[in-house]
Scaffold this active site. Structure first.
Site, PDB file in Angstrom:
ATOM      1  CD  GLU A 506      -3.024  -0.878   2.334  1.00  0.00           C
ATOM      2  OE1 GLU A 506      -3.082   0.026   2.956  1.00  0.00           O
ATOM      3  OE2 GLU A 506      -3.962  -1.792   2.110  1.00  0.00           O
ATOM      4  N   GLY A 507       1.776   1.327  -0.973  1.00  0.00           N
ATOM      5  CA  GLY A 507       2.916   2.437  -0.762  1.00  0.00           C
ATOM      6  C   GLY A 507       4.030   2.004  -0.065  1.00  0.00           C
TER       7      GLY A 507
END
Length: 848
Positions: A506-507
């Site tokens: 997620e990043g």
């Protein structure tokens, strides 16, 4: 002479102090101009200064007066500055623009303002679970935790048992966010976070399996962007577990850089269910996709092209999101990655010439090219829940276990908790866990109040996963060999191994820190920058000029105010700063006020002097992001303390957390100024931000003893810190067994004191506890019942601190078995190593 000095001092205070006051209080331009004119008039009439000085003051007043005439300043000042500004604007990609527009501005905007309105945060209601949500946590969630055994899942089955999969589906764990009308549970974001926290305290595999479908997955996309037909078709199946979802974004060529996607869909004609239709021919190659090996419906991000312009006037639509049944011809799933031996289902998926109708696009054809916007909008919420809550659960488990272990484990005839080095690590474990608890609770509650906190979500994703990693490292250091030796008795090793996984998804954290937190926040949360940017790009020149004028002069006043506020608050240690509460935490609110002004000032000068180049100065952006993060997390700690009823026993945790965070803010500002390329500006900023030097101190050693007592002794504060952890006392739950032994240790402590005194007096000569007990019983120093109590406690401690060992042949067997597996079948290891000391038979998974 003295009289002349006093008169000069009076006039200096009148002008300088008055200017500081007006700027500090953010008095509007017109009122400030009137006040300045009045002061100059009084000085002109009563003052004894030279006439040239008085004339200079009136010239300054004229310069201050002119901007009050809006038509004049727009033509003579603003229009020229707008032309310069347009030439300075950095190029912005579509993905960056859509990311900036995602979510809402909440408390992060207040921190950016330099003058946070604490009432916005203080008046937010405390989070509460509904009766239904609490019953789910106390019932199905507790029951699921009791079914999970890490060694079986991670080592024997490399998967959750079939009974657990069935239970997850039956109790609708995949439907936490799905509305009841579709068969879901429709729980709040706070309940979602607390459920993930509890599961993560027991099993990282279970928390990720449940968490992913309830954050960035097909259900969330459908709820926000799907057509009614799509919702009716998919949501009931997703709620019941008949459909298992995954979402595929990352590909070998494009990870964090979604714009680099080469996975594509081409609009064309093809056959679908015996009819020729206009559809999409898809080709993709994805990896790192959670639940992909078993998914029945695949959310897919790809770039959409329409070379024949069959659906519109465009040839390129950009990133698009669609739902693809995995049984569709050309879809390949089923293979697995092995992420650091953590057995959650994660793997690749590919698609070769997969033809689907246009209405497989989420939201239908009209949402073609809107996929990235969908994703970043959902990340503004989902990124604040699943991964931060998982880190929170891991922290609570580590705190509960390590606190007890450090008290029970003895070296040099004393609990290892009494050693300062161990105590320091325990303090960090507890302090970081308290910060994570606060951040998750406060932010998820804000989501329930209607916020979509994009920047706080990025802050939580980065800092909660990093703090969870630090907690895992400290817990491992304290446990030593107990944490290293894998086996059924090891309750720490898999969590330690899993910590880096959350860092990457997620990043990636490096990207999140250096580009997203400040990069998104600087424009999204700043009171004026986004308005200026939008005004400069407005095609209606008159409207754009008027809006830019309003934003520009508001920005100038804001910058002047922050100069005054940063200087005055630093000079006075913010002791006169207004805060909403007169409690023992009052000074912490004031400290945040000070650093909010300093941060806002540094941000403005960085954007003014570096312009678009600031985006490329990633280390400077990262340090400013750290300052913003520290303030946000510190604010969450204060709000969490209030939400929990201002428990006095928690004050050492609050002090440690705030001091740690605000010291980090100070040091990151210092590092920012040291490395700022424009040295004159850096010197000027240092004078305003640190006029008395760096005066804020990290936590003192005296806090260590208080926090160690809090986490190593049975108490309400210890329970509150790990409130969501799975601590039921039952065989197979190490947290419950550690707590049971810890409580028993307090009960038998008077008996241990008897033994120590008898040993000191020479009445008991043995060194080993069982022999001491026998000698003390024979000498009638303790009764037979007391001797049994001591021996029971000793056996419990031995069992808890024991580690596993295996027959060497078992390791050889695991290596040899895949070689014997049929090449036509998936190779699986049938028989895991058997623990020699185990009292239970090892269950062998069936071969597929």
């Amino acid at each position: 002479m003295l009289a002349t000095f006093m008169i000069s001092l009076f006039w200096f205070l009148l002008f300088f102090g008055g200017a500081i006051y007006l700027a500090y209080r953010r008095i509007d331009l017109l009122t400030s101009t009137i006040a300045a004119g009045a002061a100059i008039a009084v000085y002109t009439y009563y003052g004894h200064g030279p006439w040239l000085w008085k004339l200079f003051l009136w010239v300054l007043f004229a310069a201050l007066l002119l901007p009050n005439f809006r038509d004049f300043r727009r033509v003579k000042i603003t229009k020229k500055l707008l032309d310069v500004y347009r030439g300075m604007l950095p190029k912005m990609s579509d993905t960056e623009r859509e990311a900036l527009e995602a979510g809402s501005v909440w408390w992060d905007g207040e921190l950016f303002s330099g003058k946070p309105d604490w009432n916005l945060l203080v008046k937010q209601p405390a989070p509460l679970l509904s009766d239904e949500e609490q019953a789910f946590i106390d019932g199905p969630c507790e029951e699921l935790c009791s079914m999970l055994h890490d060694w079986e899942v991670s080592h024997e089955l490399h998967d959750l048992p079939e009974s657990v999969w069935a239970f997850i589906k039956e109790k609708r764990f995949f439907a936490l966010i799905i509305p009841k009308k579709y068969g879901g549970l429709e729980f709040s974001a706070y309940a979602n976070a607390m459920i993930i926290t509890k599961l993560a305290s027991r099993s990282a595999i279970a928390s990720s399996t449940v968490g992913v479908p309830n954050s960035l997955g097909p259900a969330e996309l459908l709820l926000h962007y799907g057509t009614e037909d799509q919702k009716d078709h998919y949501l009931p199946g997703l709620a019941s577990g008949a459909e298992i979802p995954c979402f595929a974004l990352t590909s070998p060529q494009a990870g964090s850089d979604a714009a680099a996607l080469i996975d594509n869909g081409v609009v064309c004609k093809g056959n679908w269910e015996g009819k020729e239709i206009i559809g999409i021919r898809l080709n993709w190659d994805k990896r790192y996709i959670t639940l992909a090996p078993v998914a029945t419906v695949l959310g897919l991000a790809f770039k959409l092209y329409d070379p024949e312009r069959l659906i519109g006037d465009q040839e390129e639509y950009g990133i698009t999101a669609a739902l693809i049944p995995t049984k569709t011809r050309g879809v390949t799933i089923g293979r697995r990655h092995n992420p650091l031996s953590i057995a959650f289902l994660n793997g690749p998926t590919t698609g070769k010439d997969v033809f689907v109708p246009l209405d497989f696009i989420i939201g239908g054809q009209e949402n073609a090219g809107k996929g990235w916007k969908m994703l970043v909008e959902l990340l503004s919420v989902g990124r604040a829940i699943t991964l931060p809550s998982s880190g929170c659960g891991g922290g609570q488990a580590a705190t509960y276990a390590t606190g007890a272990y450090a008290q029970l484990r003895r070296q040099f005839n004393t609990p290892i908790a009494n050693f300062d080095g161990v105590g320091d690590a325990l303090t960090r474990i507890a302090g970081h866990t308290y910060i994570m608890n606060a951040a998750v609770s406060v932010t998820s509650n804000a989501i329930d109040q209607g916020e979509k906190p994009a920047v706080p979500a990025a802050i939580l994703k980065y800092h909660c996963t990093e703090m969870a990693r630090k907690v895992a490292i400290d817990a491992m250091d304290i446990h030593g060999g107990k944490g290293v030796m894998l086996g059924p008795k090891n309750y720490l090793g898999r969590g330690y191994m899993a910590a880096p996984i959350a860092i990457t998804v997620e990043g990636a954290n490096i990207l999140t820190r250096s580009l997203i937190i400040f990069g998104q926040g600087a424009i999204r949360c700043h009171p004026f920058v986004l308005r200026e940017l939008e005004a400069a790009q407005d095609e209606n020149t008159e409207r754009g000029l008027a809006e830019f004028d309003s934003a520009l002069f508001g920005h100038v006043g804001y910058a002047v105010s922050n100069m005054a506020r940063a200087f005055w608050l630093a000079l006075t240690h913010a002791k006169f700063s207004e805060v909403p509460l007169n409690t023992p935490t009052r000074r912490y609110y004031q400290n945040i006020n000070r650093y909010s002004a300093a941060f806002a000032l540094a941000t403005d000068f960085a954007m003014l002097t570096l312009g678009g180049k600031l985006k490329q100065k990633e280390l400077l952006s990262a340090r400013l992001g750290d300052v913003l993060s520290s303030m946000y997390l510190a604010s969450s700690v204060l709000k969490h303390f209030e939400n929990q009823g201002r428990k006095a026993a928690d004050l050492p945790l609050v002090e440690w957390a705030i001091r740690t965070l605000m010291y980090q803010a100070q040091e990151q500002l210092h590092s920012f100024l040291r490395n700022f390329p424009n040295r004159p500006v850096a010197i000027f900023l240092r004078f305003l931000i640190f006029p008395r030097g760096r005066t804020y101190s990290a936590p003192t050693d005296r806090l260590v003893g208080k926090i160690v007592d809090l986490v190593t002794q049975p108490s309400e504060a210890r329970e509150r810190l790990s409130a969501q952890a799975y601590t039921t006392i039952e065989p197979g739950n190490p947290l419950g067994l550690l707590q049971e032994a810890l409580v028993l240790g307090e009960v038998i402590e008077p008996l241990r004191q008897k033994l120590r005194q008898a040993h000191k007096e020479g009445l008991v000569k043995a060194e080993y506890l069982p022999y001491q007990v026998e000698q003390a019983k024979n000498a009638e120093i303790i009764s037979a019942h007391e001797a049994d109590q001591l021996l029971q406690f000793h056996e419990k401690v031995l069992a808890i601190t024991a580690v596993d060992d295996f027959d060497m042949n078992e390791f050889r067997k695991r290596v040899e078995e895949p070689k014997r597996a049929s090449p036509k079948k998936k190779a699986t290891a049938k028989s895991p190593p058997k623990k020699r000391a185990s009292s239970k038979a090892v269950k062998e998974p069936s071969s597929e």
